[in-house]
Design a protein around this motif. Structure first.
Motif, PDB file in Angstrom:
ATOM      1  N   ILE A 108       0.877  -1.168   0.000  1.00 39.10           N
ATOM      2  CA  ILE A 108       0.000   0.000   0.000  1.00 39.10           C
ATOM      3  C   ILE A 108       0.917   1.220   0.000  1.00 39.10           C
ATOM      4  CG2 ILE A 108      -1.722   1.344   1.274  1.00 39.10           C
ATOM      5  CD1 ILE A 108      -2.571  -1.321   2.644  1.00 39.10           C
ATOM      6  N   ILE A 109       0.640   2.164  -0.896  1.00 37.92           N
ATOM      7  CA  ILE A 109       1.411   3.412  -0.928  1.00 37.92           C
ATOM      8  C   ILE A 109       0.451   4.548  -0.595  1.00 37.92           C
ATOM      9  CG2 ILE A 109       2.772   5.005  -2.342  1.00 37.92           C
ATOM     10  CD1 ILE A 109       3.643   2.621  -4.047  1.00 37.92           C
ATOM     11  N   ILE A 110       0.858   5.345   0.387  1.00 39.99           N
ATOM     12  CA  ILE A 110       0.049   6.483   0.812  1.00 39.99           C
ATOM     13  C   ILE A 110       0.960   7.686   1.001  1.00 39.99           C
ATOM     14  CG2 ILE A 110      -1.841   5.234   1.943  1.00 39.99           C
ATOM     15  CD1 ILE A 110      -0.261   5.527   4.553  1.00 39.99           C
ATOM     16  N   GLY A 111       0.364   8.846   1.086  1.00 40.01           N
ATOM     17  CA  GLY A 111       1.130  10.060   1.347  1.00 40.01           C
ATOM     18  C   GLY A 111       1.169  10.360   2.825  1.00 40.01           C
ATOM     19  N   SER A 112       2.255  10.997   3.243  1.00 44.00           N
ATOM     20  CA  SER A 112       2.387  11.426   4.628  1.00 44.00           C
ATOM     21  C   SER A 112       2.834  12.876   4.620  1.00 44.00           C
ATOM     22  CB  SER A 112       3.412  10.564   5.364  1.00 44.00           C
ATOM     23  OG  SER A 112       3.637  11.085   6.652  1.00 44.00           O
ATOM     24  N   HIS A 113       2.070  13.711   5.301  1.00 42.89           N
ATOM     25  CA  HIS A 113       2.402  15.132   5.330  1.00 42.89           C
ATOM     26  C   HIS A 113       3.384  15.469   6.440  1.00 42.89           C
ATOM     27  CE1 HIS A 113      -0.547  16.288   2.302  1.00 42.89           C
ATOM     28  NE2 HIS A 113      -1.280  15.309   2.806  1.00 42.89           N
ATOM     29  N   GLY A 114       3.701  14.501   7.293  1.00 39.31           N
ATOM     30  CA  GLY A 114       4.685  14.731   8.349  1.00 39.31           C
ATOM     31  C   GLY A 114       4.261  15.793   9.342  1.00 39.31           C
ATOM     32  N   ARG A 115       2.993  15.804   9.682  1.00 46.18           N
ATOM     33  CA  ARG A 115       2.508  16.800  10.640  1.00 46.18           C
ATOM     34  C   ARG A 115       3.050  16.483  12.033  1.00 46.18           C
ATOM     35  NH1 ARG A 115      -2.247  16.029   7.335  1.00 46.18           N
ATOM     36  NH2 ARG A 115      -2.575  17.913   6.147  1.00 46.18           N
ATOM     37  N   HIS A 116       3.064  17.491  12.850  1.00 44.15           N
ATOM     38  CA  HIS A 116       3.580  17.337  14.212  1.00 44.15           C
ATOM     39  C   HIS A 116       2.526  17.804  15.208  1.00 44.15           C
ATOM     40  CE1 HIS A 116       7.532  16.490  12.582  1.00 44.15           C
ATOM     41  NE2 HIS A 116       7.368  17.522  11.772  1.00 44.15           N
ATOM     42  N   GLY A 117       2.808  17.630  16.456  1.00 46.90           N
ATOM     43  CA  GLY A 117       1.950  18.162  17.507  1.00 46.90           C
ATOM     44  C   GLY A 117       0.589  17.512  17.571  1.00 46.90           C
ATOM     45  N   LEU A 118      -0.458  18.339  17.558  1.00 49.23           N
ATOM     46  CA  LEU A 118      -1.819  17.861  17.740  1.00 49.23           C
ATOM     47  C   LEU A 118      -2.227  16.849  16.679  1.00 49.23           C
ATOM     48  CD1 LEU A 118      -4.290  18.122  19.521  1.00 49.23           C
ATOM     49  CD2 LEU A 118      -5.073  19.993  18.052  1.00 49.23           C
ATOM     50  N   ALA A 119      -1.832  17.079  15.417  1.00 49.74           N
ATOM     51  CA  ALA A 119      -2.191  16.138  14.350  1.00 49.74           C
ATOM     52  C   ALA A 119      -1.598  14.765  14.625  1.00 49.74           C
ATOM     53  CB  ALA A 119      -1.731  16.665  12.998  1.00 49.74           C
ATOM     54  N   LEU A 120      -0.380  14.731  15.178  1.00 52.04           N
ATOM     55  CA  LEU A 120       0.239  13.444  15.512  1.00 52.04           C
ATOM     56  C   LEU A 120      -0.498  12.788  16.672  1.00 52.04           C
ATOM     57  CD1 LEU A 120       4.130  13.631  15.443  1.00 52.04           C
ATOM     58  CD2 LEU A 120       2.644  12.080  14.207  1.00 52.04           C
ATOM     59  N   LEU A 121      -0.850  13.577  17.666  1.00 57.11           N
ATOM     60  CA  LEU A 121      -1.546  13.059  18.841  1.00 57.11           C
ATOM     61  C   LEU A 121      -2.885  12.427  18.444  1.00 57.11           C
ATOM     62  CD1 LEU A 121      -1.682  12.916  21.961  1.00 57.11           C
ATOM     63  CD2 LEU A 121      -2.855  15.116  21.883  1.00 57.11           C
ATOM     64  N   LEU A 122      -3.598  13.077  17.551  1.00 54.95           N
ATOM     65  CA  LEU A 122      -4.908  12.592  17.133  1.00 54.95           C
ATOM     66  C   LEU A 122      -4.812  11.470  16.105  1.00 54.95           C
ATOM     67  CD1 LEU A 122      -6.779  15.989  16.783  1.00 54.95           C
ATOM     68  CD2 LEU A 122      -6.930  14.338  18.655  1.00 54.95           C
ATOM     69  N   GLY A 123      -3.646  11.307  15.515  1.00 54.54           N
ATOM     70  CA  GLY A 123      -3.481  10.289  14.498  1.00 54.54           C
ATOM     71  C   GLY A 123      -3.830  10.838  13.129  1.00 54.54           C
ATOM     72  N   SER A 124      -3.556  10.058  12.127  1.00 52.10           N
ATOM     73  CA  SER A 124      -3.823  10.481  10.761  1.00 52.10           C
ATOM     74  C   SER A 124      -4.212   9.260   9.950  1.00 52.10           C
ATOM     75  CB  SER A 124      -2.576  11.120  10.160  1.00 52.10           C
ATOM     76  OG  SER A 124      -1.558  10.130  10.025  1.00 52.10           O
ATOM     77  N   THR A 125      -4.669   9.502   8.735  1.00 49.72           N
ATOM     78  CA  THR A 125      -5.008   8.389   7.851  1.00 49.72           C
ATOM     79  C   THR A 125      -3.778   7.528   7.615  1.00 49.72           C
ATOM     80  OG1 THR A 125      -6.770   9.631   6.801  1.00 49.72           O
ATOM     81  CG2 THR A 125      -5.879   7.777   5.568  1.00 49.72           C
ATOM     82  N   ALA A 126      -2.647   8.162   7.350  1.00 51.75           N
ATOM     83  CA  ALA A 126      -1.423   7.404   7.092  1.00 51.75           C
ATOM     84  C   ALA A 126      -1.073   6.512   8.279  1.00 51.75           C
ATOM     85  CB  ALA A 126      -0.264   8.354   6.786  1.00 51.75           C
ATOM     86  N   ASN A 127      -1.177   7.054   9.471  1.00 57.82           N
ATOM     87  CA  ASN A 127      -0.876   6.284  10.675  1.00 57.82           C
ATOM     88  C   ASN A 127      -1.859   5.131  10.835  1.00 57.82           C
ATOM     89  OD1 ASN A 127       0.714   5.907  13.037  1.00 57.82           O
ATOM     90  ND2 ASN A 127      -0.960   6.759  14.244  1.00 57.82           N
ATOM     91  N   GLY A 128      -3.132   5.384  10.564  1.00 61.65           N
ATOM     92  CA  GLY A 128      -4.150   4.340  10.662  1.00 61.65           C
ATOM     93  C   GLY A 128      -3.913   3.224   9.661  1.00 61.65           C
ATOM     94  N   VAL A 129      -3.531   3.595   8.443  1.00 62.10           N
ATOM     95  CA  VAL A 129      -3.251   2.586   7.415  1.00 62.10           C
ATOM     96  C   VAL A 129      -2.034   1.769   7.818  1.00 62.10           C
ATOM     97  CG1 VAL A 129      -2.531   2.226   5.018  1.00 62.10           C
ATOM     98  CG2 VAL A 129      -4.341   3.865   5.541  1.00 62.10           C
TER      99      VAL A 129
END
Length: 145
Positions: A108-129
């Motif tokens: 599976i290939i997905i994009g990662s925007h490399g967000r930090h802080g709150l976005a990391l704490l809440l998780g992201s689609t990339a992290n979920g995948v």
């Protein structure tokens, strides 16, 4: 390392999607792998929790139609046929996992925007995948264009 045969590329259809498609093209050519593209749209009822007293089905259909058109344009870059272009309604990470299983994808290939802080704490689609996949996942670091 065994080669990849079936690659599923999850796209958010943003301007940065071209970077993910470029990487997917390189990998698919290197392994002579079949590529499928997916874009997942979260139902508007998820976003608004049913708090809007109106029927959103027409808006939802318009969003899906626009997504199909955009995904079709993206697919032209890699010559991905229509039957391997998927616009799905649901929760992104869950639907990407389901489709990857259904297609027997081995990457599976997905994009990662490399967000930090709150976005990391809440998780992201990339992290979920990444954390629920039954196959390899490549998170391509995208740069704002």
């Amino acid at each position: 390392m065994a080669g990849y045969k079936r690659i599923l590329v999850g796209l958010d259809l943003s301007e940065e999607s071209s970077q993910i498609l470029e990487k997917a093209g390189e990998i698919s050519r290197a392994f002579a792998a079949e590529v499928s593209l997916a874009h997942v749209i979260e139902p508007l009822t998820f976003a608004y929790g049913g708090d809007i007293p109106m029927d959103l089905s027409e808006v939802q259909e318009q969003l899906q139609t626009q997504a199909r058109e955009q995904l079709s344009k993206a697919a032209q870059r890699l010559d991905v046929p229509t039957e391997r272009q998927h616009v799905i309604l649901g929760q992104p990470a869950t639907e990407i996992h389901r489709l990857a299983d259904e297609l027997e994808a081995d990457l599976i290939i997905i994009g990662s925007h490399g967000r930090h802080g709150l976005a990391l704490l809440l998780g992201s689609t990339a992290n979920g995948v990444l954390h629920g996949a039954g196959c390899d996942v490549l998170a391509v670091r995208v740069q704002s264009e």
